[in-house]
Design a protein around this motif. Structure first.
Motif, short mmCIF file in Angstrom:
data_model
loop_
_atom_site.label_atom_id
_atom_site.label_comp_id
_atom_site.label_asym_id
_atom_site.label_seq_id
_atom_site.Cartn_x
_atom_site.Cartn_y
_atom_site.Cartn_z
N GLY A 72 12.43 -4.85 5.88
CA GLY A 72 12.85 -6.20 6.25
C GLY A 72 12.18 -7.41 5.89
N ASP A 73 11.11 -7.41 6.88
CA ASP A 73 10.20 -8.59 7.21
C ASP A 73 9.14 -8.73 6.16
N PRO A 74 9.04 -9.71 5.48
CA PRO A 74 8.12 -10.00 4.52
C PRO A 74 6.58 -9.81 4.93
N ALA A 75 6.59 -10.11 6.24
CA ALA A 75 5.13 -10.15 6.95
C ALA A 75 4.78 -8.68 7.25
N ARG A 76 5.89 -7.91 7.30
CA ARG A 76 5.54 -6.54 7.66
C ARG A 76 4.99 -5.61 6.30
N SER A 95 8.22 -13.66 -3.80
CA SER A 95 9.27 -14.51 -4.58
C SER A 95 10.30 -14.43 -3.39
N ARG A 96 10.45 -15.46 -2.90
CA ARG A 96 11.75 -15.89 -1.83
C ARG A 96 11.37 -14.80 -0.48
N GLU A 97 12.17 -13.92 -0.20
CA GLU A 97 11.91 -13.19 0.85
C GLU A 97 11.38 -11.74 0.34
N PHE A 98 11.21 -11.49 -1.17
CA PHE A 98 10.59 -10.25 -1.70
C PHE A 98 9.19 -10.41 -1.81
N HIS A 99 8.75 -9.75 -0.92
CA HIS A 99 6.96 -9.46 -0.86
C HIS A 99 6.72 -8.37 -1.36
N THR A 100 6.02 -8.05 -2.29
CA THR A 100 5.65 -6.58 -2.62
C THR A 100 3.96 -6.55 -2.72
N ILE A 101 3.63 -5.33 -2.16
CA ILE A 101 2.14 -5.05 -2.42
C ILE A 101 1.96 -3.51 -2.87
N GLY A 102 1.37 -3.36 -4.09
CA GLY A 102 1.21 -2.15 -4.67
C GLY A 102 -0.27 -1.62 -4.35
N GLY A 103 -0.44 -0.34 -4.54
CA GLY A 103 -1.72 -0.05 -4.34
C GLY A 103 -1.70 1.57 -4.45
N THR A 104 -2.56 2.32 -3.85
CA THR A 104 -2.59 3.57 -3.53
C THR A 104 -2.73 4.20 -2.07
N THR A 137 14.06 -1.39 12.11
CA THR A 137 14.45 -1.49 13.50
C THR A 137 15.88 -1.55 13.69
N SER A 138 16.34 -1.07 14.95
CA SER A 138 17.78 -0.88 15.03
C SER A 138 18.12 -0.88 16.48
N GLY A 139 19.40 -1.10 16.85
CA GLY A 139 19.93 -1.11 18.26
C GLY A 139 20.81 0.21 18.33
N LEU A 183 7.78 -3.09 -0.37
CA LEU A 183 8.59 -4.20 -0.75
C LEU A 183 9.39 -4.59 0.39
N SER A 184 9.30 -6.15 0.46
CA SER A 184 10.39 -6.44 1.55
C SER A 184 11.53 -6.73 1.18
N HIS A 185 12.84 -6.51 1.69
CA HIS A 185 14.00 -6.81 0.96
C HIS A 185 14.85 -7.86 1.82
N GLY A 186 14.14 -8.23 3.04
CA GLY A 186 15.08 -9.39 3.63
C GLY A 186 16.12 -8.88 4.52
#
Length: 291
Positions: free
Chosen positions: A37-41, A58-67, A119-121, A76-79
């Motif tokens: 969820g979190d772009p920083a994560r 882009s916006r809340e959508f943060h992606t890092i690709g690699g191996t 994360t969850s309750g 990928l973050s989905h917000g």
């Protein structure tokens, strides 16, 4: 039979050839995707990668690709929220199964493996803080899946009916839907060190999850009714906001999808751990080893 062509108004492709919201190019997509969820994560997950080949935000959508251990992967973050999952899964599927040059649906289906780490309750008093819970069944309060044809074919209709009857479901709310995670993925990721749960995806964090601040709730006893619900030997284990649309859309589109969350609060015990990042980091490492 002629191929299905996706019109520009239905799938917006940016001038650089990337998909509208995620800003990802088809050649960047990997078959294995970690969702958070979190772009920083995303940065924390990518710390485990052997290599990093691209980064897009882009916006809340943060992606890092690699191996990871030599195999392509991306995070990928989905917000926050089920509406964002509708965007993310549709655009990932488009990258996988639509030719962006011709706008034709591909002849051969490409299957993605999508694992959300969140994360969850907890809704059961015995679930301790830090416990990893798989949404083996996800219960959508959001209504997203109800907009798609084939919804009933991928849903557990008996579970739905029993739940609606037990909770005396308010007809003003979206009808709940219940969808399973991919069974093979649950076995591969979960093994015997995670709880197999039945997870609610709420449409909000406060009122829709029974939190009362200044505004009174329409049904202040809903959480207690949910805690008491049983369907055979199944009981509702926890709240979060994204597992049901992820698993439902994944099943409709032919992808392998599941969610696993670390419990950071127990709603029945009124207990919470704001210092949860160590448990989430451990969960990320476990999922990367097994995905």
């Amino acid at each position: 039979m002629s191929k299905k062509i996706i019109e520009p108004s239905e799938l917006i492709i940016n001038s650089d050839g990337s998909v509208f919201h995620l800003h990802l190019l088809p050649e960047q997509l990997t078959d294995r995707v970690i969702l958070v969820g979190d772009p920083a994560r995303v940065n924390m997950v990518a710390e485990f990668f052997d290599t990093k080949t691209f980064e897009v935000q882009s916006r809340e959508f943060h992606t890092i690709g690699g191996t990871y251990k030599g195999k392509p992967i991306m995070c990928l973050s989905h917000g926050i929220g089920p509406d964002n999952i509708d965007i993310v899964i549709n655009e990932l599927d488009a990258l996988a199964n639509i030719d962006f040059k011709t706008r034709e649906v591909s002849d051969e289906h490409r299957t993605l493996t999508l694992v959300r780490i969140g994360t969850s309750g907890a809704l059961q008093p015995e679930l301790k803080l830090g416990t990893p819970v798989i949404a083996e069944k996800a219960i959508g309060f959001d209504g997203v899946l109800n907009y798609y044809a084939g919804r009933n074919e991928v849903a557990d209709l008996d579970f739905e009916r029993a739940f609606v009857e037990h909770t005396n479901w308010n007809p003003l709310w979206a009808k709940p839907y219940v969808v399973n995670a991919d069974a093979e993925l649950v076995e591969r990721i979960g093994r015997d060190d995670m709880v197999r749960g039945n997870t609610i995806s709420a449409v909000g964090f406060y009122g829709p999850q029974g939190r009362e601040l200044r505004l009174p709730l329409a049904n202040p006893t809903l959480n207690r009714s949910i805690e008491e619900f049983r369907f055979g030997d199944r009981k509702v284990t926890n709240y979060e906001m994204e597992s049901a649309p992820l698993q439902g859309l994944g099943r409709l589109m032919g992808h392998k999808a599941m969610t696993v969350c670390s419990i950071i609060a127990n709603r029945m015990n009124n207990d919470a751990n704001p210092n949860y990042k160590t448990a989430v980091r451990d969960l990320v490492e476990t999922v990367l080893e097994r995905i």
